[in-house]
Design a protein around this motif. Structure first.
Motif, PDB file in Angstrom:
ATOM      1  N   ARG A   1       1.156  -1.422   0.254  1.00 20.69           N
ATOM      2  CA  ARG A   1      -0.012  -0.029   0.145  1.00 20.69           C
ATOM      3  C   ARG A   1       0.824   1.377   0.043  1.00 20.69           C
ATOM      4  NH1 ARG A   1      -4.176  -1.813   4.937  1.00 20.69           N
ATOM      5  NH2 ARG A   1      -4.518  -3.584   4.434  1.00 20.69           N
ATOM      6  N   ALA A   2      -0.101   2.145  -0.522  1.00 21.09           N
ATOM      7  CA  ALA A   2       0.961   3.130  -0.190  1.00 21.09           C
ATOM      8  C   ALA A   2       0.246   4.640  -0.145  1.00 21.09           C
ATOM      9  CB  ALA A   2       1.330   3.878  -2.450  1.00 21.09           C
ATOM     10  N   SER A   3       1.470   5.177   0.801  1.00 22.24           N
ATOM     11  CA  SER A   3       0.317   6.296   1.169  1.00 22.24           C
ATOM     12  C   SER A   3       0.173   7.537   0.807  1.00 22.24           C
ATOM     13  CB  SER A   3       1.136   6.908   2.722  1.00 22.24           C
ATOM     14  OG  SER A   3       2.433   7.059   2.250  1.00 22.24           O
ATOM     15  N   ALA A   4      -0.798   8.261   0.137  1.00 17.90           N
ATOM     16  CA  ALA A   4      -1.442   9.662  -0.182  1.00 17.90           C
ATOM     17  C   ALA A   4      -0.433  10.737   0.452  1.00 17.90           C
ATOM     18  CB  ALA A   4      -2.615   9.349  -0.152  1.00 17.90           C
TER      19      ALA A   4
END
Length: 107
Positions: free
Chosen positions: A104-107
């Motif tokens: 998951r990539a952080s925004a």
């Protein structure tokens, strides 16, 4: 636009005290050869511990494989080339740790 999910398969190795440098290098080379045998592996990378924190608990080598799906990961786990690789690990490996996660990539 959201990027496609990637399944990461992280493997940590702690080698036996008596494992020679040749055995360790051979293990790394055999692991690095697996992506050529399995098209489901999207990416493979590895490295040895360089952390100054001293929290590696004897684990010295980290391998990260990326898959597009759980099915690709499962095919890797049961693939004859992977099974043959795992069968030889007892020669020089003291312990391993494996964790899989959806990146998951952080925004």
């Amino acid at each position: 636009m959201e990027s496609p999910a990637v399944l990461r398969h992280v493997v940590l190795f702690a080698f036996k005290q008596e494992a020679s440098a040749e055995q360790v290098n051979d293990t790394v080379s055999r692991f690095a050869a697996l992506p050529q045998a399995m098209p489901g592996i999207r990416q493979f990378e590895w490295g040895s511990n360089v952390s100054p924190e001293g929290l590696n608990d004897g684990f010295t080598h980290c391998f990260t494989l990326s898959f597009a799906s759980a099915e690709d990961r499962d095919a890797y786990l049961t693939h004859p080339a992977h099974q043959a690789f795992v069968a030889r690990l007892g020669e020089c490996l003291a312990r391993s740790l494996v964790i899989d996660y959806w990146a998951r990539a952080s925004a």
